[in-house]
Motif scaffolding. Structure first.
Motif, mmCIF file in Angstrom:
data_model
loop_
_atom_site.group_PDB
_atom_site.id
_atom_site.type_symbol
_atom_site.label_atom_id
_atom_site.label_comp_id
_atom_site.label_asym_id
_atom_site.label_seq_id
_atom_site.Cartn_x
_atom_site.Cartn_y
_atom_site.Cartn_z
ATOM 1 N N MET A 1 0.801 -0.945 -0.095
ATOM 2 C CA MET A 1 -0.072 -0.004 0.050
ATOM 3 C C MET A 1 0.702 1.374 -0.022
ATOM 4 S SD MET A 1 -2.856 0.862 2.710
ATOM 5 C CE MET A 1 -3.649 -0.761 2.446
ATOM 6 N N THR A 2 0.649 2.225 -1.140
ATOM 7 C CA THR A 2 1.545 3.334 -1.009
ATOM 8 C C THR A 2 0.993 4.488 -0.046
ATOM 9 O OG1 THR A 2 1.873 2.745 -3.370
ATOM 10 C CG2 THR A 2 2.325 4.918 -2.621
ATOM 11 N N ASP A 3 1.973 5.025 0.551
ATOM 12 C CA ASP A 3 1.272 5.941 1.593
ATOM 13 C C ASP A 3 1.439 7.379 0.735
ATOM 14 O OD1 ASP A 3 1.115 4.371 3.459
ATOM 15 O OD2 ASP A 3 3.297 4.745 4.586
ATOM 16 N N ARG B 1 2.087 13.226 4.147
ATOM 17 C CA ARG B 1 1.529 13.275 5.459
ATOM 18 C C ARG B 1 0.488 14.298 5.423
ATOM 19 N NH1 ARG B 1 5.133 13.137 10.643
ATOM 20 N NH2 ARG B 1 5.297 11.098 9.912
ATOM 21 N N ARG C 1 -7.346 13.384 2.727
ATOM 22 C CA ARG C 1 -7.808 12.052 2.593
ATOM 23 C C ARG C 1 -8.990 11.970 2.597
ATOM 24 N NH1 ARG C 1 -3.464 8.025 3.409
ATOM 25 N NH2 ARG C 1 -1.706 9.234 4.562
ATOM 26 N N THR D 1 -11.520 9.813 4.249
ATOM 27 C CA THR D 1 -11.641 8.444 5.342
ATOM 28 C C THR D 1 -12.690 8.663 5.937
ATOM 29 O OG1 THR D 1 -10.417 10.256 6.830
ATOM 30 C CG2 THR D 1 -9.053 8.868 5.476
ATOM 31 N N HIS E 1 -5.421 3.363 8.252
ATOM 32 C CA HIS E 1 -4.870 3.310 6.898
ATOM 33 C C HIS E 1 -3.616 2.411 6.842
ATOM 34 C CE1 HIS E 1 -2.247 6.148 8.710
ATOM 35 N NE2 HIS E 1 -1.413 6.259 7.871
ATOM 36 N N ARG E 2 -2.905 1.896 8.123
ATOM 37 C CA ARG E 2 -1.799 0.965 7.788
ATOM 38 C C ARG E 2 -2.045 -0.438 8.184
ATOM 39 N NH1 ARG E 2 2.772 4.105 7.546
ATOM 40 N NH2 ARG E 2 2.808 6.031 8.125
ATOM 41 N N ILE E 3 -3.374 -0.525 8.667
ATOM 42 C CA ILE E 3 -3.496 -1.955 9.034
ATOM 43 C C ILE E 3 -4.677 -2.595 8.353
ATOM 44 C CG2 ILE E 3 -2.694 -1.562 11.321
ATOM 45 C CD1 ILE E 3 -5.488 -1.269 12.379
ATOM 46 N N ASP E 4 -5.488 -1.745 7.482
ATOM 47 C CA ASP E 4 -6.585 -2.267 6.576
ATOM 48 C C ASP E 4 -6.681 -1.875 5.207
ATOM 49 O OD1 ASP E 4 -9.059 -3.564 5.948
ATOM 50 O OD2 ASP E 4 -10.109 -2.643 7.616
#
Length: 407
Positions: free
Chosen positions: A1-3, A6, A10, A12, A117-120
């Motif tokens: 997954m591309t970040d 910051r 988003r 979300t 966003h980092r775990i799903d």
């Protein structure tokens, strides 16, 4: 997954909204209603299926008008306990998706998935998965809008209805919002829309072309400033999950009268029982009982009474609601009562409650707890006031034959 960078905006925030909720529950539970125009209510339409909506049936419309627009309309009585159970099942899925859930009503909520966003998977895929879970596990269609702000997510779900999914990309918010008719903007009601259209403003883009001073001149300082922020994407980005609950309530459409006073009182007591269970389940107590009435001429009236100390006593709250109803009886007779509702307000935690002293009368909290336990174990329909049962419902006790006394 591309970040993403910051500081990149988003999308979300999810707005999840069950489609024609009451009517969808009825169609789910009765296969004969599926694909057919259905209205929930009686004298007044509380909800309409999309088959009925396509023929002009709308919420708050009189039953007579709805039938004239849709001759094949099927009208069913509301089953509020079934709707509450379905709502709880859906909200369980919301909270299993993210802890950041802001309930808006019994059938809609905002979900903040920024922290996932980092775990799903990306938010739009979370939304698609959630829609599948609600349909598979609860049996109801749901529409989800995904955007940067709650306002845009709400508008996206309105555009995507029924049974849809729509992502508003942060880089294309104006392209999405500005072509929309002003009626789709969250917070723009019929009166505001008519006023704007009177000035030739038909779309969000038309409104966005005006200065904030011009909008304030048309709508007033507060409404004008708010609408200017809306059409320029400057609404708050945060999903509010820490706001304390302010009230719990329920209502019942009675249809055109006249109605027997005992029938209206029984309907009110059934509503009080329901909201008291919900309040106690949330570990809350109430300071104020609010009675809401709607009449045959579509006018409304509100009556309220407060206690010296907050309470969760079903008996006290019911007695107060009935006293308020008795006080409004002359108005109800004059105008014809079509809807009765009750709300408990001034809510606070039940962690610190002044117990009832013996000199104040019997303590009925044990009875309330017992009734709540039965409902929790056997379902919300397991116990009901006898006065709420229709003819033929409930248990019938056979009569014993007469017996002569022994001499």
């Amino acid at each position: 997954m591309t970040d993403l960078p910051r500081d990149a905006p988003r999308a979300t925030v999810l707005h999840a909204d069950l489609d024609a909720f009451y009517a969808s529950v009825e169609q789910r539970d009765d296969p004969r209603l599926r694909g057919r125009p259905v209205a929930v209510g009686g004298g007044v339409v509380l909800a309409a299926s999309y088959e009925a909506k396509r023929r002009g049936v709308r919420t708050a419309m009189s039953g007579r008008q709805a039938r004239s627009l849709c001759p094949g309309l099927i009208v069913v009585r509301p089953r509020f306990d079934a709707y509450v159970e379905a709502s709880r099942a859906v909200f369980d899925l919301f909270r299993a998706t993210t802890p950041r859930v802001q309930g808006v009503s019994i059938d809609e909520a905002f979900l903040d998935v920024a922290g996932l966003h980092r775990i799903d998977v990306p938010p739009v895929q979370i939304a698609a998965r959630l829609r599948g879970q609600v349909l598979e596990q609860v049996g109801l269609p749901i529409t989800v809008g995904v955007a940067r702000t709650p306002f845009l997510a709400k508008v996206a779900s309105r555009v995507a209805k029924p049974d849809g999914l729509l992502l508003v990309d942060p880089d294309a918010e104006d392209a999405f919002l500005h072509p929309l008719p002003i009626e789709l903007l969250w917070g723009v009601g019929e009166v505001t829309a008519n006023r704007l259209r009177g000035y030739g403003l038909c779309t969000a883009g038309d409104v966005a072309a005006l200065s904030v001073d011009a909008l304030r001149g048309i709508l007033g300082p507060h409404a004008g400033s708010h609408l200017f922020a809306v059409v320029h994407g400057r609404t708050p980005e945060r999903v509010v999950t820490d706001r304390s609950r302010r009230s719990v309530g329920a209502q019942r459409a009675l249809g055109r009268g006249p109605h027997d006073a005992a029938f209206v009182e029984s309907a009110l007591l059934g509503l009080v029982d329901r909201v008291c269970r919900r309040m106690r389940a949330a570990h809350l107590v109430a300071r104020t009982v609010v009675l809401r009435l709607r009449f045959g001429d579509y006018t409304r009236a509100t009556r309220s009474r407060s206690f010296a100390h907050a309470t969760s006593s079903g008996a006290d709250l019911a007695a107060t609601a009935v006293a308020l109803l008795d006080g409004a009886a002359p108005l109800a007779r004059e105008r014809g009562l079509t809807l009765v509702g009750v709300a408990l307000t001034g809510l606070q935690s039940d962690a610190w409650v002044q117990p009832r002293l013996a000199l104040d009368g019997p303590d009925e909290t044990g009875l309330d707890a017992a009734l709540d336990a039965v409902h929790e174990r056997f379902g919300s329909a397991s116990l009901a006031r006898a006065s709420l049962l229709r003819r033929g419902e409930g248990l019938a006790v056979p009569l014993l034959p007469d017996r002569e006394d022994d001499e």
